[in-house]
Enzyme design. Structure first.
Site, short mmCIF file in Angstrom:
data_model
loop_
_atom_site.label_atom_id
_atom_site.label_comp_id
_atom_site.label_asym_id
_atom_site.label_seq_id
_atom_site.Cartn_x
_atom_site.Cartn_y
_atom_site.Cartn_z
N SER A 112 65.36 6.39 -60.97
CA SER A 112 64.85 7.76 -60.94
C SER A 112 63.99 7.99 -59.71
CB SER A 112 63.98 8.03 -62.18
OG SER A 112 62.74 7.34 -62.08
N ASP A 113 63.92 9.24 -59.25
CA ASP A 113 62.84 9.57 -58.33
C ASP A 113 61.55 9.40 -59.11
OD1 ASP A 113 61.42 10.42 -56.13
OD2 ASP A 113 62.73 12.12 -55.71
N TRP A 114 60.45 9.25 -58.40
CA TRP A 114 59.20 8.86 -59.05
C TRP A 114 58.70 9.96 -60.00
CZ3 TRP A 114 61.35 5.18 -57.02
CH2 TRP A 114 60.78 3.94 -56.78
N ARG A 115 58.67 9.62 -61.30
CA ARG A 115 58.26 10.50 -62.39
C ARG A 115 59.31 11.59 -62.68
NH1 ARG A 115 52.58 12.64 -60.87
NH2 ARG A 115 52.56 13.42 -63.00
N ALA A 116 60.54 11.35 -62.25
CA ALA A 116 61.60 12.30 -62.57
C ALA A 116 62.15 12.09 -63.98
CB ALA A 116 62.74 12.19 -61.55
#
Length: 794
Positions: free
Chosen positions: A219-223
């Site tokens: 995932s993108d960070w915190r996605a």
């Protein structure tokens, strides 16, 4: 091997491998020989897991610059260098490259994406990915998919039709997967109603099942925000540890039957496969790859990426022996912007500015600088050695200028919980008497003390501002103090950091000495230009214009830079403008200057490469990977304005030059445009369904580099019945089918073979279908400079 290892793990251990243990890494499980997998931001350098002032990162030119070389081999060299840097910094996975398309020039991360064309983006990405992987370091091609703008990127739903998805937006990802890429990063946004981190139709059905992707989806960070949705939707790794939806929640979802343990096993196998590929599983291995010199690669890549957009009356190259005085004008001439804002930022070992590069290259010439116009909304960091103290931990180190910024690990490996604040301290001796302006920028609570006087105490952002907005949208406060020339004063900037949040820090102590007015600075530059042989004006954007986190609001150069160029050009007809911007800007004075060189964000060797190009030591080898408009209103796709949280890509496959062709409005500089220091004659073109063969001759007096571009398009009426639904929505007038760089000596004739992939002739309509009929195949110097055309019938 991975199947046996998976059987040895408990459910809790399996799930632990699917989520960050901190900001940048996955946990180790020593009993199966698994070491911690470490990730780092890219794509122009390898930052590592934190900010270490004693361990800088080589800064290559921006991705738009890499694409401007039109050279997959050069991209592979860039990748090899960053693979080498990753190994040096203990990084297993580099988070990049970005292959989202440049749908609109307002896109905030336009500079971090390669091109408006899926073929060019895909081929450059493949070169880069294979180069990184040559060192046994993984990549995560990103952001799957539709993250082509920054506005509401965390929540926006992008509506993309099936044909546009397949032919345009997914195409670069598919090309990287076909080439053997080891990782993909999913985007923040949703596509067609599903958040990408939970988008099973794209991440599971297309990426893994249809394309056969055997790597990891991170995932993108915190996605990743939905425990079960992300698990069922094809995601393999959720990052970082902060606000992670997996862990105990995912274990509970498996035990309750909401998520099958077999699905968890597949994700774990993918993680272990990646670990084996990067040497983090079992016996540590590192493939032998010839070591590259970072400065040399950065220099060569910059020069090859520079686009000579205009060169009237052969203003360039300059003849050094004929020069006595050069005016180098612009704030960015001494404070070069070498990289874009956001996660692409690294701290390079050095930066060679245009002024420094020209001064070094012309030791016998009077090279003089004037600011002229300063577009920077924030004051630059006080440029002198500054002692930094991590308050609470007592750790001290020195930085060359009064600025600190990091995401992740702290300098000195200090635990975030130990740090209560930050202190920057330096002794400043003014060179001029008068009013000196000091500035505080960053986020958090600050105290600024100059010569024992409190100039500011407060917080720059309103309460409740999110961490991402704090990092990507810094604010500034200025204070003025009267100082005497030659009298040293102590300057101290303190920052209070909330407990446990020291993993993300930004603080800058800016300074500006007494100076002339804005009008006076332009007058000074004009006077200097008038008395110089050549005026070189460096203009460009700032971090507050081009950065991750927000889209641009205008294509105009910030500040009074346009006015500066107009007035300098009126004073000196030999005015050369250097455009230091990562993406298109408006150049209303383009026809009034002698030459224009587009340098993108050129990396740490910026000024040295520029000097070589201006003086003819190297040829500007770049071609535009994106269309540059004459006016904003000419852009066929421009504004990004979500409506009720939705952006619809109604134009379908018609983006970039394809859309420009429909409007019939000529841009300022077309896709593929770029001049050189020699001339080329295209002799013959022969075409089959699988390749184009082009013969061309260097007809100039210098060795030169040409990019042979091959475009295809329907010749006459196209058939209407294609695919099971019997529809063929409008096809572009032409599309890039292939390209190859060519180097030849004066008078030399060369023949090149350019492969034409099967997709050249296909459209998506519930599957790939070859469209029969007659095609016009053009060999071109640029989209608007065709040289030879042939007809091919399928």
């Amino acid at each position: 091997m991975t199947d046996e290892l998976v059987k040895q793990l408990t459910l809790e251990e399996k799930v632990s491998l699917l989520a960050g243990q901190d900001f940048w890494s996955l946990p180790a499980i020593p009993r199966i020989g698994l070491r911690s997998l470490v990730m780092s931001d890219g794509p122009i350098g390898v930052r590592g897991t934190g900010w270490a002032p004693d361990d800088p990162s080589i800064a290559l030119p921006s991705p738009t610059a890499l694409a401007a070389t039109w050279d997959p081999a050069m991209a592979r060299t860039a990748g090899r260098l960053l693979g080498q840097e990753s190994r040096r910094k203990g990084v297993h996975v580099l988070l990049g490259p970005t292959v989202n398309l440049q749908r609109t020039p307002l896109g905030g991360r336009h500079f971090e994406c390669y091109s408006e064309d899926p073929l060019l983006s895909g081929e450059i990405a493949v070169g880069f990915v294979l180069g990184v992987q040559d060192h046994g370091v993984g990549t995560t091609v990103k952001h799957l998919v539709g993250n082509d703008f920054e506005t509401e990127r965390m929540t926006v739903d992008v509506r993309i039709g099936a044909r546009a998805l397949r032919e345009v937006y997914l195409a670069p990802f598919e090309r990287v997967v076909q080439a053997g890429g080891w990782g993909v990063m999913s985007a923040y946004n949703g596509v067609n109603g599903l958040s990408m981190a939970s988008n099973g139709p794209l991440q599971s059905d297309v990426l893994k099942d249809e394309w056969g992707f055997d790597g990891v989806v991170v995932s993108d960070w915190r996605a990743a925000r939905d425990t079960v949705g992300a698990a069922l939707g094809g995601l393999d790794i959720a990052m970082p540890a902060l606000e992670n939806p997996w862990g105990d929640k995912l274990v509970a979802a498996v035990r309750s039957g909401e998520v099958a343990e077999e699905l968890i096993d597949d994700k774990v196998r993918r993680v272990l496969r990646l670990a084996a590929r990067v040497g983090a599983l079992g016996a540590a291995t590192e493939p032998y790859v010839e070591q590259l010199d970072g400065d040399s690669v950065a220099h060569d890549l910059a020069a090859r990426s520079f686009v000579l957009a205009r060169n009237e009356h052969y203003a360039l190259p300059l003849e050094a022996a004929a020069l006595t005085k050069i005016a180098v004008i612009g704030a960015l001439a001494t404070d070069a912007r070498v990289l874009g804002g956001g996660s692409a930022q690294v701290t390079p070992p050095h930066v060679i500015s245009p002024f420094e590069g020209l001064s070094r290259a012309l030791p016998g010439v009077d090279v003089v600088h004037a600011v002229g116009a300063d577009p920077r909304p924030f004051l630059p960091a006080l440029p002198q050695p500054t002692e930094v103290t991590l308050l609470g931990a007592g750790h001290r180190f020195e930085v060359p200028a009064a600025a600190v910024r990091w995401i992740g690990d702290l300098p000195g490996a200090i635990a975030p919980a130990e740090v209560t604040g930050l202190e920057l301290r330096t002794m400043f001796t003014p060179s001029e008497s008068g009013e000196h302006t000091f500035a505080v920028s960053g986020f958090g609570s600050f105290e600024l003390v100059v010569d024992g006087h409190n100039l500011y105490v407060g917080t720059l952002h309103p309460p409740g501002t999110g961490r991402a907005d704090l990092l990507l949208s810094p604010r500034e406060h200025r204070a003025i103090v009267e100082l005497a020339s030659g009298v040293p004063v102590e300057v101290v900037l303190r920052q209070i950091i909330q407990p446990g949040l020291a993993h993300t820090v930004s603080a800058t102590l800016g300074h500006q000495g007494p100076g002339v007015s804005a009008d006076g600075m332009i007058d000074e530059a004009v006077a200097l230009a008038r008395e110089s042989d050549v005026a070189i004006v460096v203009v460009g954007t700032t971090e507050q214009v081009e950065s991750e986190g927000f889209d641009r609001t205008s294509l105009a150069l910030p500040g009074r830079q346009d006015e500066l160029v107009v007035r300098v050009a009126a004073a000196n007809p030999r005015t050369i403008v250097v455009v230091n911007a990562g993406s298109p800007v408006l150049l209303p004075w383009a026809n009034d200057v002698a030459a224009i060189v587009l340098t993108w964000f050129p990396g740490q060797e910026a000024g040295a490469a520029l000097a070589d190009v201006l003086l003819g030591v190297q040829e500007p080898g770049g071609r535009l990977p994106t269309t540059w408009p004459r006016r904003e209103q000419d852009c066929p796709i421009f504004a990004v304005q979500p409506r009720d949280g939705v952006v619809s890509y109604d134009e379908g496959v018609m983006i970039g030059y394809r859309a420009w062709d429909l409007t019939g409005v000529p841009p300022l500089y077309a896709f593929g445009h770029g001049l050189g220091y020699t001339t080329w004659t295209y002799e013959t073109l022969a075409v089959t369904a699988t390749e184009a063969v082009v013969t061309l001759t260097n007809t100039g007096a210098r060795t030169g580099r040409e990019i042979v571009q091959v475009y295809a398009g329907p010749s006459g009426e196209a058939p209407s019945g294609v695919g099971p639904r019997g529809v063929l929505p409008g096809r572009p007038q032409r599309w890039l089918a292939g390209f190859v760089p060519v180097t030849a000596h004066p008078g030399e004739t060369v023949t090149v073979r350019i492969p034409l992939p099967e997709r050249t002739w296909q459209v998506w309509d519930e599957g790939w279908h070859t469209v029969p009929g007659a095609y016009a195949i053009t060999a071109a110097h640029a989209l608007d400079d065709p040289r030879l055309t042939a007809t091919l019938s399928l």
